[in-house]
Design a protein around this motif. Structure first.
Motif, mmCIF file in Angstrom:
data_model
loop_
_atom_site.group_PDB
_atom_site.id
_atom_site.type_symbol
_atom_site.label_atom_id
_atom_site.label_comp_id
_atom_site.label_asym_id
_atom_site.label_seq_id
_atom_site.Cartn_x
_atom_site.Cartn_y
_atom_site.Cartn_z
ATOM 1 N N LEU A 11 -23.933 0.063 -25.771
ATOM 2 C CA LEU A 11 -22.763 0.945 -25.705
ATOM 3 C C LEU A 11 -22.540 1.474 -24.291
ATOM 4 N N LEU A 12 -23.626 1.800 -23.613
ATOM 5 C CA LEU A 12 -23.502 2.296 -22.235
ATOM 6 C C LEU A 12 -22.945 1.214 -21.308
ATOM 7 N N VAL A 13 -23.394 -0.022 -21.496
ATOM 8 C CA VAL A 13 -22.870 -1.124 -20.688
ATOM 9 C C VAL A 13 -21.389 -1.325 -20.971
ATOM 10 N N ALA A 14 -21.014 -1.233 -22.255
ATOM 11 C CA ALA A 14 -19.593 -1.380 -22.615
ATOM 12 C C ALA A 14 -18.749 -0.292 -21.966
ATOM 13 N N MET A 15 -19.273 0.930 -21.945
ATOM 14 C CA MET A 15 -18.546 2.028 -21.312
ATOM 15 C C MET A 15 -18.389 1.795 -19.814
ATOM 16 N N ALA A 16 -19.437 1.228 -19.189
ATOM 17 C CA ALA A 16 -19.374 0.977 -17.747
ATOM 18 C C ALA A 16 -18.356 -0.114 -17.401
ATOM 19 N N CYS A 17 -18.054 -0.966 -18.378
ATOM 20 C CA CYS A 17 -17.120 -2.072 -18.127
ATOM 21 C C CYS A 17 -15.651 -1.704 -18.363
ATOM 22 N N VAL A 18 -15.410 -0.502 -18.869
ATOM 23 C CA VAL A 18 -14.019 -0.082 -19.109
ATOM 24 C C VAL A 18 -13.305 0.084 -17.766
ATOM 25 N N LYS A 19 -12.104 -0.457 -17.677
ATOM 26 C CA LYS A 19 -11.339 -0.383 -16.428
ATOM 27 C C LYS A 19 -10.909 1.052 -16.124
ATOM 28 N N ALA A 20 -10.854 1.380 -14.830
ATOM 29 C CA ALA A 20 -10.456 2.722 -14.395
ATOM 30 C C ALA A 20 -9.022 3.039 -14.818
ATOM 31 N N SER A 21 -8.158 2.027 -14.808
ATOM 32 C CA SER A 21 -6.752 2.263 -15.179
ATOM 33 C C SER A 21 -6.631 2.689 -16.641
ATOM 34 N N ARG A 22 -7.477 2.152 -17.492
ATOM 35 C CA ARG A 22 -7.425 2.520 -18.910
ATOM 36 C C ARG A 22 -7.921 3.947 -19.109
ATOM 37 N N VAL A 23 -8.968 4.320 -18.348
ATOM 38 C CA VAL A 23 -9.472 5.691 -18.449
ATOM 39 C C VAL A 23 -8.425 6.678 -17.949
ATOM 40 N N ARG A 24 -7.755 6.337 -16.844
ATOM 41 C CA ARG A 24 -6.715 7.220 -16.294
ATOM 42 C C ARG A 24 -5.572 7.381 -17.300
ATOM 43 N N ALA A 25 -5.181 6.275 -17.942
ATOM 44 C CA ALA A 25 -4.085 6.334 -18.911
ATOM 45 C C ALA A 25 -4.490 7.188 -20.114
ATOM 46 N N TRP A 26 -5.727 7.065 -20.530
ATOM 47 C CA TRP A 26 -6.206 7.851 -21.679
ATOM 48 C C TRP A 26 -6.239 9.337 -21.341
ATOM 49 N N ARG A 27 -6.710 9.667 -20.109
ATOM 50 C CA ARG A 27 -6.755 11.074 -19.692
ATOM 51 C C ARG A 27 -5.344 11.659 -19.578
ATOM 52 N N THR A 28 -4.424 10.845 -19.091
ATOM 53 C CA THR A 28 -3.037 11.321 -18.931
ATOM 54 C C THR A 28 -2.394 11.591 -20.285
ATOM 55 N N SER A 29 -2.701 10.726 -21.282
ATOM 56 C CA SER A 29 -2.119 10.918 -22.617
ATOM 57 C C SER A 29 -2.654 12.180 -23.279
ATOM 58 N N ILE A 30 -3.885 12.552 -22.969
ATOM 59 C CA ILE A 30 -4.475 13.757 -23.549
ATOM 60 C C ILE A 30 -4.057 14.999 -22.774
ATOM 61 N N ASN A 31 -4.149 14.900 -21.443
ATOM 62 C CA ASN A 31 -3.834 16.049 -20.596
ATOM 63 C C ASN A 31 -3.029 15.570 -19.385
ATOM 64 N N PRO A 32 -1.714 15.543 -19.483
ATOM 65 C CA PRO A 32 -0.879 15.031 -18.376
ATOM 66 C C PRO A 32 -1.068 15.787 -17.062
ATOM 67 N N SER A 33 -1.464 17.039 -17.131
ATOM 68 C CA SER A 33 -1.604 17.826 -15.906
ATOM 69 C C SER A 33 -2.988 17.699 -15.274
ATOM 70 N N ALA A 34 -3.869 16.856 -15.853
ATOM 71 C CA ALA A 34 -5.227 16.709 -15.310
ATOM 72 C C ALA A 34 -5.172 16.057 -13.943
ATOM 73 N N SER A 35 -6.093 16.445 -13.093
ATOM 74 C CA SER A 35 -6.137 15.890 -11.739
ATOM 75 C C SER A 35 -6.566 14.428 -11.775
ATOM 76 N N GLU A 36 -6.153 13.670 -10.778
ATOM 77 C CA GLU A 36 -6.472 12.247 -10.685
ATOM 78 C C GLU A 36 -7.961 12.054 -10.372
ATOM 79 N N VAL A 37 -8.584 11.104 -11.061
ATOM 80 C CA VAL A 37 -9.996 10.792 -10.810
ATOM 81 C C VAL A 37 -10.061 9.711 -9.746
ATOM 82 N N SER A 38 -10.873 9.943 -8.731
ATOM 83 C CA SER A 38 -10.961 8.995 -7.611
ATOM 84 C C SER A 38 -11.752 7.745 -8.005
#
Length: 201
Positions: A11-38
């Motif tokens: 599971l940890l390896v699977a989490m490490a393989c998730v693309k940054a763009s998908r994580v950013r999109a997920w964070r934006t859908s939950i909290n649009p005002s959240a700061s951008e993750v570098s």
């Protein structure tokens, strides 16, 4: 425990393989005002996740090794029974001085314990120092017995057949008390014949 470690590592390896763009999109859908993750934060997170996964894999293999050392395998028991058979076959012991050579053997107590200890001793470095059971089976006489040998974790069962014969008398001269007062004590010598085979007796 080992299986849990391997699953968590996957599971940890699977989490490490998730693309940054998908994580950013997920964070934006939950909290649009959240700061951008570098990108560097994502890189650090991936390194930590992979390191934790590697630790989980190591822990899993360690748990497997511990579990293996705590149980007997068929090969370990086979080798131990063969070694104990060779060691005990032809061995001898002295009887009580008051024994006329006809006293029955203690197959149910002393020799059963001796048999279990001898098998355990011949188990080798990877076999545990416990878990062997040698139980009497079938008809038993004062000079002959059969044992059903098993060990925790091993699927095989062995039958060990034991015979005891009065083969000699050993005389010794001792001084029981007074100076010059000598007496001869004779002790019977018993010799054991031991054989073994795979299967029930």
């Amino acid at each position: 425990m080992a299986a849990t470690s391997f699953i968590l590592s996957a599971l940890l390896v699977a989490m490490a393989c998730v693309k940054a763009s998908r994580v950013r999109a997920w964070r934006t859908s939950i909290n649009p005002s959240a700061s951008e993750v570098s990108d560097s934060s994502f890189a650090v997170a991936r390194v930590l996740l992979l390191a934790m996964a590697a630790l989980g894999v190591y822990t899993g293999f360690h748990n497997l090794a511990v579990a293996d050392n705590g149980t007997w395998s068929d090969d370990e028991l086979t080798s131990a029974v063969q070694g104990a058979t060779q060691e005990l076959n032809g061995s001898f012991e002295y009887g009580d001085p008051y024994d006329d050579g006809t006293a029955p053997a203690d197959f149910d107590g002393e020799f059963a314990t001796k048999l279990e200890d001898e098998i355990t001793e011949h188990g080798g470095g990877d076999a545990p120092g416990y878990g062997v059971d040698a139980s009497l089976t079938g008809p038993t006489t004062g000079t002959e017995a059969s044992y059903r040998v098993t060990a925790s974790g091993a699927g095989k069962t062995f039958c060990m057949h034991v015979t005891r014969k009065h083969t000699d008398d050993d005389a010794d001269t001792v001084a029981p008390g007074l100076p010059g007062d000598k007496a001869q004590v004779t002790m019977p010598v018993y010799t054991y014949g031991v054989s073994s085979r795979v299967g029930e007796c």
